[in-house]
Design a protein around this motif. Structure first.
Motif, PDB file in Angstrom:
ATOM      1  N   ASP A   1       0.841  -1.187   0.000  1.00  0.00           N
ATOM      2  CA  ASP A   1       0.000   0.000   0.000  1.00  0.00           C
ATOM      3  C   ASP A   1       0.881   1.243   0.000  1.00  0.00           C
ATOM      4  OD1 ASP A   1       0.928   0.362   2.601  1.00  0.00           O
ATOM      5  OD2 ASP A   1      -0.959  -0.202   3.561  1.00  0.00           O
ATOM      6  N   GLY A   2       0.255   2.432   0.065  1.00  0.00           N
ATOM      7  CA  GLY A   2       1.002   3.677  -0.032  1.00  0.00           C
ATOM      8  C   GLY A   2       1.961   3.924   1.110  1.00  0.00           C
ATOM      9  N   SER A   3       1.763   3.258   2.256  1.00  0.00           N
ATOM     10  CA  SER A   3       2.666   3.432   3.390  1.00  0.00           C
ATOM     11  C   SER A   3       3.739   2.361   3.440  1.00  0.00           C
ATOM     12  CB  SER A   3       1.865   3.425   4.702  1.00  0.00           C
ATOM     13  OG  SER A   3       1.189   2.184   4.868  1.00  0.00           O
ATOM     14  N   GLY A   4       3.798   1.506   2.407  1.00  0.00           N
ATOM     15  CA  GLY A   4       4.849   0.501   2.327  1.00  0.00           C
ATOM     16  C   GLY A   4       4.529  -0.818   3.000  1.00  0.00           C
ATOM     17  N   ARG A   5       3.286  -1.005   3.460  1.00  0.00           N
ATOM     18  CA  ARG A   5       2.908  -2.269   4.086  1.00  0.00           C
ATOM     19  C   ARG A   5       2.513  -3.293   3.024  1.00  0.00           C
ATOM     20  NH1 ARG A   5      -1.619  -0.440   8.334  1.00  0.00           N
ATOM     21  NH2 ARG A   5      -2.573   0.049   6.312  1.00  0.00           N
ATOM     22  N   VAL A   6       2.875  -4.547   3.259  1.00  0.00           N
ATOM     23  CA  VAL A   6       2.478  -5.618   2.348  1.00  0.00           C
ATOM     24  C   VAL A   6       0.971  -5.842   2.487  1.00  0.00           C
ATOM     25  CG1 VAL A   6       2.730  -8.054   1.771  1.00  0.00           C
ATOM     26  CG2 VAL A   6       4.726  -6.727   2.480  1.00  0.00           C
ATOM     27  N   THR A   7       0.252  -5.840   1.373  1.00  0.00           N
ATOM     28  CA  THR A   7      -1.186  -6.061   1.400  1.00  0.00           C
ATOM     29  C   THR A   7      -1.610  -7.343   0.691  1.00  0.00           C
ATOM     30  OG1 THR A   7      -1.437  -4.699  -0.589  1.00  0.00           O
ATOM     31  CG2 THR A   7      -1.715  -3.606   1.551  1.00  0.00           C
ATOM     32  N   GLN A   8      -0.760  -7.860  -0.200  1.00  0.00           N
ATOM     33  CA  GLN A   8      -1.124  -9.066  -0.936  1.00  0.00           C
ATOM     34  C   GLN A   8       0.130  -9.767  -1.434  1.00  0.00           C
ATOM     35  OE1 GLN A   8      -3.304  -8.380  -4.565  1.00  0.00           O
ATOM     36  NE2 GLN A   8      -4.084 -10.475  -4.686  1.00  0.00           N
ATOM     37  N   ILE A   9       0.102 -11.098  -1.427  1.00  0.00           N
ATOM     38  CA  ILE A   9       1.156 -11.913  -2.021  1.00  0.00           C
ATOM     39  C   ILE A   9       0.469 -12.977  -2.869  1.00  0.00           C
ATOM     40  CG2 ILE A   9       3.130 -13.423  -1.615  1.00  0.00           C
ATOM     41  CD1 ILE A   9       3.369 -12.126   1.171  1.00  0.00           C
ATOM     42  N   THR A  10       0.786 -12.999  -4.161  1.00  0.00           N
ATOM     43  CA  THR A  10       0.234 -14.039  -5.035  1.00  0.00           C
ATOM     44  C   THR A  10       1.348 -15.006  -5.402  1.00  0.00           C
ATOM     45  OG1 THR A  10       0.621 -12.712  -7.032  1.00  0.00           O
ATOM     46  CG2 THR A  10      -1.538 -12.514  -5.957  1.00  0.00           C
ATOM     47  N   THR A  11       1.025 -16.290  -5.409  1.00  0.00           N
ATOM     48  CA  THR A  11       1.996 -17.335  -5.742  1.00  0.00           C
ATOM     49  C   THR A  11       1.536 -18.054  -6.998  1.00  0.00           C
ATOM     50  OG1 THR A  11       2.530 -17.651  -3.405  1.00  0.00           O
ATOM     51  CG2 THR A  11       3.170 -19.396  -4.927  1.00  0.00           C
ATOM     52  N   THR A  12       2.382 -18.055  -8.014  1.00  0.00           N
ATOM     53  CA  THR A  12       2.091 -18.770  -9.255  1.00  0.00           C
ATOM     54  C   THR A  12       3.137 -19.858  -9.466  1.00  0.00           C
ATOM     55  OG1 THR A  12       3.315 -17.083 -10.496  1.00  0.00           O
ATOM     56  CG2 THR A  12       0.922 -16.839 -10.373  1.00  0.00           C
ATOM     57  N   ASP A  13       2.762 -20.913 -10.226  1.00  0.00           N
ATOM     58  CA  ASP A  13       3.701 -21.998 -10.472  1.00  0.00           C
ATOM     59  C   ASP A  13       4.452 -21.767 -11.780  1.00  0.00           C
ATOM     60  OD1 ASP A  13       1.990 -22.708 -12.559  1.00  0.00           O
ATOM     61  OD2 ASP A  13       1.108 -24.411 -11.496  1.00  0.00           O
ATOM     62  N   GLN A  14       5.238 -22.757 -12.191  1.00  0.00           N
ATOM     63  CA  GLN A  14       6.088 -22.609 -13.379  1.00  0.00           C
ATOM     64  C   GLN A  14       5.276 -22.457 -14.657  1.00  0.00           C
ATOM     65  OE1 GLN A  14       6.102 -25.143 -11.282  1.00  0.00           O
ATOM     66  NE2 GLN A  14       5.902 -27.114 -12.344  1.00  0.00           N
ATOM     67  N   ASN A  15       3.989 -22.782 -14.605  1.00  0.00           N
ATOM     68  CA  ASN A  15       3.126 -22.613 -15.767  1.00  0.00           C
ATOM     69  C   ASN A  15       2.334 -21.308 -15.732  1.00  0.00           C
ATOM     70  OD1 ASN A  15       3.792 -25.233 -16.848  1.00  0.00           O
ATOM     71  ND2 ASN A  15       2.461 -26.123 -15.272  1.00  0.00           N
ATOM     72  N   GLY A  16       2.571 -20.508 -14.698  1.00  0.00           N
ATOM     73  CA  GLY A  16       1.860 -19.250 -14.561  1.00  0.00           C
ATOM     74  C   GLY A  16       0.503 -19.369 -13.903  1.00  0.00           C
TER      75      GLY A  16
END
Length: 321
Positions: free
Chosen positions: A43-58
């Motif tokens: 977000d705008g204050s530098g906090r992590v808001t989301q992490i997405t994990t994809t595999d080798q096929n996207g």
């Protein structure tokens, strides 16, 4: 999303030392033929808001949402299979006291577990004990982690079961390398990577050096041991860009870290004010603020950073000295 507590023993030693001049944008993990790419959003204050994990096929594998509410932080992780959510999100709630994690709670689905909690204890600013309780079908199982520090680095971790019986003993050794705080916390032992990305700043004093190896002896079913060694690539700014963890049980894991400029870094330096930071030019003359060109910024704890600015505003880019 039930965490491996061994992850916490290196992750749980981090507290911010000023503002990170870079921030992680991708953490890519390769193990055998499998590759997972964790993309990090802020977000705008530098906090992590989301992490997405994809595999080798996207294909999307995990979507982790991070919600902040006062002194509590919720991580909601949804597992995807063939593009469809496999189940309701796994939810872990973290409670922070004075910017340190002191308690976590995860409610299970009743099949794998009912409830899982962790309590953290600190001595002289360093994490020294973690107590966990795992409730499964109405029965509680507990494990206690005693943590030892030597010369500013984690050196021993001993776990005990609820009966007081010795469970595992881990011995850690460190390199002479120092690097960015995030990498110092991430590469040490098994970890939940999403939690490490979000909370590396909230577990006490950071270790002095990157780990070189660790050996864990297991006592629960006979006695056997596992050894893990570490090697690194570090860029000219002092950030780890690759780490190879070679485990005698699971083989090699290769971590590639992709960094981006942290827009909040110079803003944080300027916001500290003259009582906490001092700015000098290359001749050692004190300045009122960051100026165009190369600046030396000294924090109240005595650490210094090189700050490169192309103008008078927060567009300055800084890097560890």
């Amino acid at each position: 999303m039930k965490k491996s507590l061994l992850m916490m023993f290196v992750m749980a030693t981090m507290l911010p030392v000023g503002a990170q001049q870079k921030r992680l944008s991708h953490l890519i993990v390769e193990h055998g033929s499998t590759t997972y790419d964790r993309a990090v959003y802020y977000d705008g204050s530098g906090r992590v808001t989301q992490i997405t994990t994809t595999d080798q096929n996207g294909a999307l594998v995990y979507d982790t949402q991070v919600i902040y509410n006062g002194n509590q932080v919720r991580m909601e992780q949804t597992h995807y299979y063939n593009g469809t959510a496999a189940h309701n999100p796994d939810v872990v709630t973290y409670t922070l006291t004075d910017n340190r994690i002191t308690h976590t709670l995860e409610i299970g689905d009743g099949e794998d577990f009912d409830e899982y909690t962790e309590d953290y204890y600190y001595t002289d600013g360093r994490i020294s004990k973690i107590e966990t309780t795992d409730v499964y079908q109405g029965t509680a199982y507990s494990v206690t982690y005693d943590i030892t520090w030597t010369d500013g680095n984690l050196s021993e971790i001993t776990t005990y079961r609820s009966s007081g019986e010795l469970n595992t003993h881990t011995t850690l050794h460190s390199t002479s390398l120092t690097a960015d705080p995030f990498s110092s916390c991430l590469f040490g032992l098994d970890r939940d990577d999403e939690s490490a990305i979000v909370f590396y700043k909230n577990f006490g004093t950071q270790p002095r050096n990157l780990p070189s190896d660790h050996e864990t002896v297991f006592y629960n079913e006979g006695s056997y041991s596992l050894v893990c060694t570490y090697s690194y690539e570090i860029n000219s700014d002092g950030y780890v860009t690759k780490a190879i963890l070679d485990n005698t049980d699971e083989g090699k894991h290769v971590y590639t870290l992709v960094w981006e400029d942290n827009p909040a870094a110079v803003t944080a330096i300027q916001a500290d004010g003259p009582d906490t930071t001092t700015v000098y030019d290359l001749s050692g003359r004190r300045q009122a603020s960051v100026r165009p060109g190369l600046n030396i910024v000294r924090a109240a704890d005595g650490t210094t950073r090189k700050v490169i600015s192309s103008c008078w505003s927060a567009s300055a880019r800084s890097m560890p000295r």
